[in-house]
Design an enzyme around this catalytic site. Structure first.
Site, PDB file in Angstrom:
ATOM      1  N   SER A  42       0.953  -1.048  -0.109  1.00 33.79           N
ATOM      2  CA  SER A  42      -0.196   0.010   0.023  1.00 33.79           C
ATOM      3  C   SER A  42       0.589   1.379   0.020  1.00 33.79           C
ATOM      4  O   SER A  42       0.426   2.366  -0.310  1.00 33.79           O
ATOM      5  CB  SER A  42      -0.858   0.066   1.121  1.00 33.79           C
ATOM      6  OG  SER A  42      -0.347   0.078   2.307  1.00 33.79           O
ATOM      7  N   ASP A 322      -4.737   8.006   8.049  1.00 33.57           N
ATOM      8  CA  ASP A 322      -5.798   7.124   8.372  1.00 33.57           C
ATOM      9  C   ASP A 322      -5.467   6.244   9.621  1.00 33.57           C
ATOM     10  O   ASP A 322      -6.217   5.156   9.800  1.00 33.57           O
ATOM     11  CB  ASP A 322      -6.377   6.447   7.230  1.00 33.57           C
ATOM     12  CG  ASP A 322      -5.105   5.559   6.758  1.00 33.57           C
ATOM     13  OD1 ASP A 322      -4.094   5.282   7.242  1.00 33.57           O
ATOM     14  OD2 ASP A 322      -5.753   4.673   5.656  1.00 33.57           O
ATOM     15  N   HIS A 325      -1.457   4.683   7.230  1.00 38.84           N
ATOM     16  CA  HIS A 325      -0.842   5.333   6.171  1.00 38.84           C
ATOM     17  C   HIS A 325      -0.382   6.698   6.350  1.00 38.84           C
ATOM     18  O   HIS A 325      -1.149   7.341   7.347  1.00 38.84           O
ATOM     19  CB  HIS A 325      -1.363   5.076   4.783  1.00 38.84           C
ATOM     20  CG  HIS A 325      -1.840   3.462   4.657  1.00 38.84           C
ATOM     21  ND1 HIS A 325      -3.043   3.213   4.793  1.00 38.84           N
ATOM     22  CD2 HIS A 325      -1.274   2.576   3.908  1.00 38.84           C
ATOM     23  CE1 HIS A 325      -3.212   1.993   4.309  1.00 38.84           C
ATOM     24  NE2 HIS A 325      -2.031   1.548   3.967  1.00 38.84           N
TER      25      HIS A 325
END
Length: 358
Positions: A42, A322, A325
């Protein structure tokens, strides 16, 4: 959740392995990279999970606002409010943002990959799903491991270059980012309750780029670093991994003396935020998430960042987007630490390395 995992500090580092099919010039040579090839999870995913999720009917939160609100002003599948390190690298090299392998809203063709292709998928592991299943860790691991990503690239390569000499030239002019990858190999076992000793045994098998978004809470204040607010034992684990990785890199340098192997340390690049947040403009609460479901750190596993979440007014004043991240602002600072060589071993030479592995 009072740990740096809440703000994605746990095991953040970047490994650049720069192979040299061409000699590195001693002076900067702008424009010497024609494309970027990316693998990872990610931290590098520019839209792959978004499109995989759309095809299987399980949309990802990165496909909705407020993800993407800061720079793109729309969700792009990036797990941040804006750009990632890979985006800043592309800008730095004067290249377009790297196209996700699985396509974007307008679809992708092989021609789009001439300037780069990104195979990174959020949630991907370094080890294959079968490895974890064989260890009795369940069967819910994603099937987009590093090996799968490499296999897809090998299938794609003949469409990008016709002969071995053409491919050598193509790769020689490409910046290949290998990672961040490996953090999820630790994340999943931790979340399933495996003990530290068992997970530490995975380190020699993973020894790839690593990131973690582990959410743990401890009631013992002595377990936290008083300067950063991070859980000591988790960050000690990250340091253990990084030390083992650098030993492996030293051996790799001996085996390949013509290769320039550069280790870029996300961990210490990010640690600066937590030690001196005001210096970097992070006055919104260094451990708090900009977007989340409330609580002490604006993070709630059952109420993640989405259109109904509490979103800060200024994401640039937060390091964590969040709770898992980073924000675009944090990624920019990490990129700067990479570009100026302050968090690279050895110091990064920006005079046009030929191929790099993140």
């Amino acid at each position: 959740m009072a740990s740096c995992m809440a703000s994605s500090l746990f095991l953040k580092h970047l490994l650049l392995v720069v192979a040299l099919p061409l000699l590195i010039s001693s002076t900067p040579a702008p424009g010497c990279h024609d494309s970027i090839i990316s693998f990872g999870d990610s931290l590098a995913d520019t839209g792959n999970l978004l499109h995989l999720s759309s095809s299987d009917g399980r949309p990802t939160e990165a496909g909705f606002l407020p993800y993407g609100e800061t720079y793109f002003h729309r969700p792009t599948g990036r797990f941040s409010d804006g750009r990632l390190v890979i985006d800043f690298v592309a800008e730095w090299l004067g290249l377009p943002y790297v196209a996700p392998y699985y396509g974007d809203d307008g679809g992708r063709s092989v021609a789009d990959f001439g300037k780069g292709v990104n195979l990174a998928v959020a949630g991907a592991t370094a080890l294959d799903a079968g490895f974890f299943e064989g260890r009795g860790m369940g069967n819910s691991f994603p099937n987009e491991s590093l090996g799968v990503q490499l296999g897809l690239f090998k299938e794609l390569l003949p469409s990008l270059c016709n002969t071995s000499s053409d491919c050598k030239e193509f790769l020689g002019k490409s910046l290949v980012l290998m990672g961040e990858i490996g953090g999820n190999d630790y994340n999943y076992p931790f979340l399933m309750g495996s003990d530290l000793e068992e997970i530490q045994d995975l380190v020699p098998l993973v020894l790839e780029e690593i990131v973690s978004a582990i959410k743990f809470q401890s009631s013992d204040k002595e377990e936290y670093d008083p300067l950063t607010g991070c859980l000591n034992w988790l960050n000690e684990f990250s340091q253990y991994h990084n030390e083992q990785l650098q030993r492996r890199l030293d051996h790799l340098r001996e085996l390949h003396p013509r290769a320039n192997i550069i280790y870029v340390d996300y961990y210490n690049a990010a640690l600066r935020f937590y030690q001196s947040p005001d210096k970097f403009g992070f006055d919104g609460g260094i451990l708090s998430a900009c977007c989340g479901g409330g609580g002490t750190y604006n993070y709630n596993l059952s109420a993640l960042c989405n259109s109904n979440a509490r979103v800060c007014d200024d994401p640039s004043s937060y390091a964590s987007w969040d709770g898992i991240h980073f924000t675009e602002a944090a990624y920019r600072w990490i990129f700067k630490s990479m570009a100026d060589g302050s968090c690279t071993v050895p110091k990064l030479d920006i005079s046009c390395p030929s191929v790099a592995f993140e």
